[in-house]
Motif scaffolding. Structure first.
Motif, PDB file in Angstrom:
ATOM      1  N   GLY A 133       9.859   1.230  -8.108  1.00 39.53           N
ATOM      2  CA  GLY A 133      10.347   0.218  -7.178  1.00 39.53           C
ATOM      3  C   GLY A 133      11.000   0.796  -5.945  1.00 39.53           C
ATOM      4  N   LYS A 134      10.775   2.079  -5.656  1.00 43.84           N
ATOM      5  CA  LYS A 134      11.298   2.684  -4.434  1.00 43.84           C
ATOM      6  C   LYS A 134      10.407   3.848  -4.045  1.00 43.84           C
ATOM      7  CE  LYS A 134      14.675   5.506  -6.975  1.00 43.84           C
ATOM      8  NZ  LYS A 134      16.105   5.876  -7.066  1.00 43.84           N
ATOM      9  N   ALA A 135      10.234   4.037  -2.741  1.00 44.73           N
ATOM     10  CA  ALA A 135       9.350   5.072  -2.208  1.00 44.73           C
ATOM     11  C   ALA A 135      10.167   6.084  -1.417  1.00 44.73           C
ATOM     12  CB  ALA A 135       8.280   4.451  -1.312  1.00 44.73           C
ATOM     13  N   CYS A 136       9.906   7.351  -1.664  1.00 41.70           N
ATOM     14  CA  CYS A 136      10.627   8.422  -0.966  1.00 41.70           C
ATOM     15  C   CYS A 136      10.244   8.419   0.517  1.00 41.70           C
ATOM     16  CB  CYS A 136      10.289   9.768  -1.600  1.00 41.70           C
ATOM     17  SG  CYS A 136      11.069  11.173  -0.793  1.00 41.70           S
ATOM     18  N   ILE A 137      11.243   8.471   1.385  1.00 36.81           N
ATOM     19  CA  ILE A 137      10.991   8.421   2.830  1.00 36.81           C
ATOM     20  C   ILE A 137      10.139   9.615   3.272  1.00 36.81           C
ATOM     21  CG2 ILE A 137      12.093   8.577   5.098  1.00 36.81           C
ATOM     22  CD1 ILE A 137      14.373   6.907   4.036  1.00 36.81           C
ATOM     23  N   LYS A 138      10.434  10.795   2.748  1.00 37.44           N
ATOM     24  CA  LYS A 138       9.653  11.977   3.131  1.00 37.44           C
ATOM     25  C   LYS A 138       8.194  11.821   2.733  1.00 37.44           C
ATOM     26  CE  LYS A 138      13.419  15.363   2.948  1.00 37.44           C
ATOM     27  NZ  LYS A 138      13.906  16.620   2.301  1.00 37.44           N
TER      28      LYS A 138
ATOM     29  N   LYS B 142       0.827  -1.205   0.000  1.00 38.74           N
ATOM     30  CA  LYS B 142       0.000   0.000   0.000  1.00 38.74           C
ATOM     31  C   LYS B 142       0.859   1.252   0.000  1.00 38.74           C
ATOM     32  CE  LYS B 142      -3.950   2.286   2.053  1.00 38.74           C
ATOM     33  NZ  LYS B 142      -5.135   2.191   2.937  1.00 38.74           N
ATOM     34  N   PHE B 143       1.981   1.221   0.717  1.00 44.97           N
ATOM     35  CA  PHE B 143       2.893   2.369   0.700  1.00 44.97           C
ATOM     36  C   PHE B 143       3.393   2.638  -0.719  1.00 44.97           C
ATOM     37  CE2 PHE B 143       3.155   1.348   5.236  1.00 44.97           C
ATOM     38  CZ  PHE B 143       3.134   2.615   5.795  1.00 44.97           C
ATOM     39  N   PHE B 144       3.729   1.588  -1.441  1.00 37.42           N
ATOM     40  CA  PHE B 144       4.261   1.778  -2.793  1.00 37.42           C
ATOM     41  C   PHE B 144       3.158   2.158  -3.775  1.00 37.42           C
ATOM     42  CE2 PHE B 144       7.737  -0.400  -0.820  1.00 37.42           C
ATOM     43  CZ  PHE B 144       8.852   0.146  -1.443  1.00 37.42           C
ATOM     44  N   PHE B 145       1.931   1.730  -3.547  1.00 43.05           N
ATOM     45  CA  PHE B 145       0.831   2.108  -4.425  1.00 43.05           C
ATOM     46  C   PHE B 145       0.596   3.614  -4.365  1.00 43.05           C
ATOM     47  CE2 PHE B 145      -3.664   2.864  -5.358  1.00 43.05           C
ATOM     48  CZ  PHE B 145      -3.808   2.194  -6.566  1.00 43.05           C
ATOM     49  N   PHE B 146       0.698   4.191  -3.170  1.00 42.65           N
ATOM     50  CA  PHE B 146       0.417   5.619  -3.002  1.00 42.65           C
ATOM     51  C   PHE B 146       1.668   6.496  -3.060  1.00 42.65           C
ATOM     52  CE2 PHE B 146      -3.447   3.793  -1.194  1.00 42.65           C
ATOM     53  CZ  PHE B 146      -4.414   4.628  -1.731  1.00 42.65           C
TER      54      PHE B 146
ATOM     55  N   LYS C 159     -11.136   4.365  -4.933  1.00 39.81           N
ATOM     56  CA  LYS C 159     -11.465   4.974  -6.224  1.00 39.81           C
ATOM     57  C   LYS C 159     -11.469   6.498  -6.178  1.00 39.81           C
ATOM     58  CE  LYS C 159     -15.303   2.602  -6.689  1.00 39.81           C
ATOM     59  NZ  LYS C 159     -15.175   1.475  -5.744  1.00 39.81           N
ATOM     60  N   ASP C 160     -11.697   7.065  -5.000  1.00 40.87           N
ATOM     61  CA  ASP C 160     -11.780   8.524  -4.907  1.00 40.87           C
ATOM     62  C   ASP C 160     -10.420   9.199  -4.731  1.00 40.87           C
ATOM     63  OD1 ASP C 160     -14.608   8.694  -5.137  1.00 40.87           O
ATOM     64  OD2 ASP C 160     -14.802   8.030  -3.058  1.00 40.87           O
ATOM     65  N   THR C 161      -9.367   8.439  -4.581  1.00 41.83           N
ATOM     66  CA  THR C 161      -8.028   9.021  -4.446  1.00 41.83           C
ATOM     67  C   THR C 161      -7.413   9.231  -5.820  1.00 41.83           C
ATOM     68  OG1 THR C 161      -6.942   6.857  -4.337  1.00 41.83           O
ATOM     69  CG2 THR C 161      -7.728   7.815  -2.252  1.00 41.83           C
ATOM     70  N   PRO C 162      -6.491  10.180  -5.959  1.00 38.54           N
ATOM     71  CA  PRO C 162      -5.830  10.391  -7.258  1.00 38.54           C
ATOM     72  C   PRO C 162      -5.124   9.143  -7.767  1.00 38.54           C
ATOM     73  CG  PRO C 162      -5.412  12.259  -5.804  1.00 38.54           C
ATOM     74  CD  PRO C 162      -6.098  11.211  -4.980  1.00 38.54           C
ATOM     75  N   GLU C 163      -4.513   8.377  -6.863  1.00 32.09           N
ATOM     76  CA  GLU C 163      -3.791   7.172  -7.287  1.00 32.09           C
ATOM     77  C   GLU C 163      -4.751   6.097  -7.790  1.00 32.09           C
ATOM     78  OE1 GLU C 163      -1.445   9.550  -4.477  1.00 32.09           O
ATOM     79  OE2 GLU C 163      -3.449   8.676  -4.379  1.00 32.09           O
ATOM     80  N   GLY C 164      -5.835   5.875  -7.054  1.00 25.37           N
ATOM     81  CA  GLY C 164      -6.808   4.877  -7.481  1.00 25.37           C
ATOM     82  C   GLY C 164      -7.505   5.265  -8.769  1.00 25.37           C
ATOM     83  N   LEU C 165      -7.872   6.548  -8.892  1.00 29.93           N
ATOM     84  CA  LEU C 165      -8.554   7.003 -10.099  1.00 29.93           C
ATOM     85  C   LEU C 165      -7.623   6.979 -11.308  1.00 29.93           C
ATOM     86  CD1 LEU C 165     -11.381   7.875 -10.750  1.00 29.93           C
ATOM     87  CD2 LEU C 165     -10.725  10.250 -10.354  1.00 29.93           C
TER      88      LEU C 165
ATOM     89  N   ASP D 289      -2.534  -4.293  -6.338  1.00 27.81           N
ATOM     90  CA  ASP D 289      -2.802  -3.012  -7.005  1.00 27.81           C
ATOM     91  C   ASP D 289      -4.266  -2.918  -7.411  1.00 27.81           C
ATOM     92  OD1 ASP D 289      -0.249  -1.940  -6.814  1.00 27.81           O
ATOM     93  OD2 ASP D 289       0.428  -2.858  -8.678  1.00 27.81           O
ATOM     94  N   PHE D 290      -4.784  -4.003  -7.950  1.00 30.70           N
ATOM     95  CA  PHE D 290      -6.172  -4.056  -8.403  1.00 30.70           C
ATOM     96  C   PHE D 290      -7.137  -3.783  -7.248  1.00 30.70           C
ATOM     97  CE2 PHE D 290      -9.976  -6.725  -9.139  1.00 30.70           C
ATOM     98  CZ  PHE D 290     -10.436  -6.164 -10.319  1.00 30.70           C
ATOM     99  N   VAL D 291      -6.925  -4.452  -6.124  1.00 27.99           N
ATOM    100  CA  VAL D 291      -7.809  -4.285  -4.966  1.00 27.99           C
ATOM    101  C   VAL D 291      -7.677  -2.878  -4.389  1.00 27.99           C
ATOM    102  CG1 VAL D 291      -8.322  -5.116  -2.643  1.00 27.99           C
ATOM    103  CG2 VAL D 291      -7.730  -6.741  -4.440  1.00 27.99           C
ATOM    104  N   LEU D 292      -6.455  -2.382  -4.289  1.00 24.89           N
ATOM    105  CA  LEU D 292      -6.245  -1.032  -3.753  1.00 24.89           C
ATOM    106  C   LEU D 292      -6.923   0.022  -4.611  1.00 24.89           C
ATOM    107  CD1 LEU D 292      -2.516  -1.321  -2.651  1.00 24.89           C
ATOM    108  CD2 LEU D 292      -4.423  -0.696  -1.163  1.00 24.89           C
TER     109      LEU D 292
END
Length: 476
Positions: free
Chosen positions: A254-259, A243-247, A368-374, A360-363
């Motif tokens: 393949g990497k997420a910014c700590i900030k 979930k952290f990497f999805f958002f 759906k209302d988030t920018p990432e999901g939409l 990813d599909f489930v998230l």
């Protein structure tokens, strides 16, 4: 005859006589020496001379650097190899820096002592009963805390921090919001230190295995996860980290910014598991938190139930059974086109959805209302890959929903009416096409997406008034 000039003899003698050069003349040498010292120059001339000297020094310095750097400037510095002296020095410096930052943090005893100081030196508001303090009390508490805890708490009692909180008519702030601010600051700083320790290459980003290690270290401290079976820990960390990497990794690098992780709602949702539930919580309420044990087990059970052939991946036919088969075939097809990589076995056209793609599909469907999901869903809705939807796209997408709607025994409806309703809901900038920006701006993008991909989503929109009436008595 008089020629008006020198005689031939005198002219020849004068040509033979040499004229001394100007540099040998005494007055010329004295004048040059006088000007060169700058003593005879005006202020403007002196300024010009000094400017030339500075520019000449800069030019020489740049020439020297260019000669040392070579023809191509260096823009990439190779990371030190594991086990090298540079690598060990870097790790040691990082360890000492993080330890120093950790020593400056308030521990649990310090936070308890601060809360006692706040309550002992505040005043009670007669109207609301809230515990408050004015700026004089604020400064006095700062002195008391510094004496009892030490100088590391002083930074929280700055004037700028006092001005961040809402004040009443007498200029007082409530002590509880201030204390919660201190606790959150300490918690986020500790989280950043912990994540930085796991950041092996010290680039400010976490890779999936590093994020999983961070979550694994939190499990013993999270009250709602202490009873997790040991055999499920690895799978839980995999689900939670995704979930952290999805958002926080929208470009899928393949990497997420700590900030970005620290500022995301995901971390706050994970930290909610610190609190022990005093009253019984239903499975539905626990499932709303992605990081709860109930939610992780639900996702695993769902994937295993869909995987009929038990090969560890899902085919299109198997995914059709998701959510009781209410998703349309065209949407499932588009999911595989846009978000599922082509398999290496089983033929050139076979595609199977692995567990990572399923997450990813489930998230996306649950957010759906988030920018990432939409954004995830819009790529599936954009049938032609043009970056926008036309009336023809809406018609094609809703045709499958209409088919399922009629199969369910519902009343007949006109596809053109639904298409016009979608346009009225979105109100796109361009009246001929709907873009992702339009869906995000209208604040109803999730509803529109549900109407076009899920017959249950369209039913919920069609019966929204009845559903609201059912919810009102429950709230009362």
């Amino acid at each position: 005859m008089y020629s008006g000039g020198w005689s031939d003899g005198e002219s020849h003698d004068r040509q033979q006589r040499k004229i001394p050069p100007a540099s040998s003349m005494l007055w010329v040498r004295n004048l040059r020496r006088f000007i060169g010292s700058g003593a005879g120059l005006g202020s403007e001339a002196l300024m010009e001379l000094e400017t030339k000297r500075i520019l000449l020094d800069i030019f020489k310095e740049k020439q020297k650097k260019s000669a040392e750097a070579g023809t191509i400037p260096s823009f990439y510095k190779k990371k030190p190899e594991d086990g090298s002296i540079s690598h060990r020095v870097q790790r040691l410096a990082k360890y000492r820096f993080l330890k120093k930052q950790s020593d400056l943090l308030l521990n649990a005893d310090d936070l308890d002592a601060m809360w006692v100081c706040l309550r002992e030196n505040c005043v009670i508001d007669d109207a609301t009963g809230a515990e408050k303090m004015n700026y004089e009390d604020f400064c006095h508490i700062a002195s008391v805390c510094t004496e009892q805890i030490g100088p590391k708490c002083r930074r929280f009692f700055s004037p700028s921090n006092f001005m961040k909180f809402e004040k009443d008519e007498q200029g007082r702030i409530a002590i509880l919001p201030f204390y919660l601010y201190v606790m959150r600051t300490v918690s986020l700083t500790q989280a950043r230190i912990d994540m930085s320790e796991l950041d092996e290459d010290s680039d400010g980003f976490l890779q999936p295995h590093e994020m999983e290690a961070y979550i694994r270290g939190l499990i013993p401290n999270l009250a709602q996860l202490r009873d997790m079976p040991a055999a499920f820990v690895q799978m839980y960390c995999r689900i939670a980290a995704h979930k952290f990497f999805f958002f926080c990794d929208p470009h899928r690098r393949g990497k997420a910014c700590i900030k970005k992780v620290l500022l995301s709602n995901c971390l706050q949702e994970l930290m909610e598991l610190h609190q022990e539930s005093e009253e019984e919580v239903t499975d539905t309420e626990q499932a709303e938190n992605w990081f709860s044990l109930t939610s992780a087990q639900r996702i695993c059970d769902m994937f295993l139930a869909l995987d009929k052939d038990a090969n560890g991946t899902l085919s299109k036919q198997e995914l059709q059974e998701y959510a009781d088969g209410t998703l349309t075939e065209i949407f499932i097809e588009r999911v595989y086109d846009e978000h599922v990589r082509r398999g290496k076995t089983g033929g050139g056209n076979s595609r199977e959805m692995d567990f990572e793609s399923f997450l990813d599909f489930v998230l996306a469907l649950e957010n759906k209302d988030t920018p990432e999901g939409l954004t995830y869903l819009f790529r599936c809705l954009d049938l032609q890959g043009r970056g926008f939807l036309t009336t023809a796209d809406i018609h094609s997408l809703f045709r499958d929903v209409h088919h399922k709607w009629i199969e369910g025994g519902n009343y007949e409806l006109c596809i053109e009416d639904v298409r016009d309703e979608v346009w009225d809901m979105v109100k796109p900038t361009d009246p001929l096409q709907i873009t992702l920006a339009d869906l995000l701006a209208c604040k109803q993008g999730g509803t529109v997406a549900s109407m076009l991909i899920d017959v249950r989503g369209f039913w919920a929109h069609d019966n929204r008034e009845n559903l609201l009436q059912e919810e009102e008595p429950e709230e009362e």
